[in-house]
Scaffold this motif. Structure first.
Motif, PDB file in Angstrom:
ATOM      1  N   SER A 153     -99.869  66.982  60.094  1.00 53.69           N
ATOM      2  CA  SER A 153    -101.299  67.271  59.297  1.00 53.69           C
ATOM      3  C   SER A 153    -101.164  66.857  57.893  1.00 53.69           C
ATOM      4  N   SER A 172     -99.293  67.741  70.929  1.00 52.06           N
ATOM      5  CA  SER A 172     -99.186  68.385  69.713  1.00 52.06           C
ATOM      6  C   SER A 172     -98.193  69.571  70.015  1.00 52.06           C
ATOM      7  N   SER A 204     -94.773  64.937  68.440  1.00 54.55           N
ATOM      8  CA  SER A 204     -95.443  64.959  67.226  1.00 54.55           C
ATOM      9  C   SER A 204     -94.371  64.385  66.205  1.00 54.55           C
TER      10      SER A 204
END
Length: 412
Positions: free
Chosen positions: A123, A194, A223
């Protein structure tokens, strides 16, 4: 003309924002990928850099600027002896795929190289390789009940953050200075991009809102690693994953001493249903002379978490967990994630079907290696992931089976 000007302005904002992100990624890559004295290209696609042991990531930590590296523990965990019969036998894993292509020289450590694509999947660069905040309310309850109480009977009040689902065996006390098990190695199916799925040991200390943890085992984490391979991993935090800690060497902290194993590198072979079973022995223990927590994998001394990183764990752990964890934005939700845990089979399927921990041991201040006296089984989502502590016979070595498929007709 107005549309053109709007387009130019938006492009400008995009370039500024993208430029900042790209700069942060460049800085992160520079911090993580230290200069290599030798580079090994693994047949599975990983690149392993052999870096100077004295220039490794740990020493970027402010508390370790003047840290003198400890090359080996001053004490050993002890000999693991099984005096009871086994339910079955699994072959130990003693090497990793990359080591087929070469070895790191003495004075260096093997480190998996991080790519730009790896960081982009996070992120943000600062969140790369880090877990989200978590709580373990049973740590507070353990203090209230003088170390021992039945967690299973208190399931509704265990206090989980709604992004992780665990199926674990738990020992509570005041003075754990070591823990160990043989962890059955699988490649869990259907791990989503994810999500992650791990099989591991946790040592925990402190309060639920500010606990400290050291962890080790295997994980499938697309991820972080960009694929679905089963990989060796460690983790640490001193503030319930809020601001400190990370997986492997993706931040300063863990001091690696091994030249043979690389954290984050793939583990092979893996177990398969009704066929050969493979396991890796993981041990974590406190060196009383230095306050460092040592990690060994497959009888290979990996390195240690310096005691200076912690407050509560400088002395001992108050809880040990063995089992598995699934992280997903879609646990405790409908539809539930299809990411599986362990082998992907229910714990009740037992040997050669379900994933397990065996030769489960702890060490306390008696300095005796022992099977824990008080144990509780717990699963956050019984209809998604299950547990079963099982002995084939009264004299058999206990196996803790755990795992499950995730989404199914009982876990919609």
């Amino acid at each position: 003309m107005r549309l053109f000007l709007l387009f130019v302005i938006l492009c400008g904002f995009y370039n500024v924002a993208y430029g900042k992100v790209s700069l942060h990624i460049d800085m992160k890559l520079k911090a993580l990928n230290k200069p290599a004295l030798k580079t090994i290209k693994s047949e599975d696609g990983d690149i392993i850099d052999c870096i100077d042991i004295y220039k490794q990531h740990a020493f970027d930590h402010q508390a370790l600027k003047n840290h003198k590296i400890q090359m080996k523990p001053s004490v050993e965990f002890g000999t693991k002896k099984t005096t009871t019969k086994k339910n079955g036998s699994s072959e130990p894993i003693t090497s990793q795929i990359w080591s087929k292509s070469g070895n790191c020289p003495i004075g260096t450590i093997p480190v998996r190289r991080v790519s730009r694509e790896d960081i982009r999947r996070a992120s943000s660069p600062s969140q790369f390789g880090r877990k989200t905040p978590h709580r373990y309310s049973f740590l507070d309850k353990a203090l209230q009940h003088k170390g021992h109480f039945n967690i299973t009977a208190n399931q509704p009040k265990r206090g989980r953050v709604q992004n992780r689902s665990e199926a674990v065996l738990i020992a509570l006390g005041y003075n754990f200075v070591g823990a160990q098990s043989d962890i059955n190695v699988w490649n869990p199916p259907r791990v989503q991009a994810s999500d992650y799925s791990s099989s591991q040991i946790w040592l925990l200390a402190g309060l639920s809102a500010d606990f400290e943890s050291i962890e080790a085992g295997w994980v499938v984490n697309p991820s972080v690693f960009g694929d679905s391979r089963t990989r060796l991993f460690t983790y640490w935090t001193k503030d319930s994953y809020t601001k400190t800690g990370c997986i492997n060497l993706l931040c300063a902290g863990f001091v690696q001493t091994s030249t043979k194993f690389a954290l984050g590198a793939a583990v092979e072979p893996v177990s398969s249903t009704s066929r050969d079973q493979y396991s890796i022995t993981v041990t974590m223990f406190l060196d009383p002379n230095t306050g460092n927590w040592w990690l060994t994998c497959a009888d290979n001394v990996m390195g240690y978490w310096p005691g200076k990183l912690f407050s509560y764990l400088q002395h001992s752990a108050t809880a040990v967990q063995w089992g598995g964890e699934v992280y997903s934005p879609n646990v405790f939700k409908k539809p539930h994630t299809i990411t599986s845990m362990g082998s992907g089979q229910w714990a009740s399927y037992l040997w050669a079907e379900a994933s397990f921990h065996t030769n489960i041991r702890i060490k306390d201040y008696s300095l005796q290696i022992k099977y824990p006296k008080y144990l509780s089984e717990y699963s956050d989502e019984n209809d998604c992931y299950s547990t079963k502590l099982h002995r084939k016979t009264y004299m058999s070595e206990p196996h803790f089976y755990f795992g499950g498929p995730g989404k199914n007709r009982f876990c919609p």
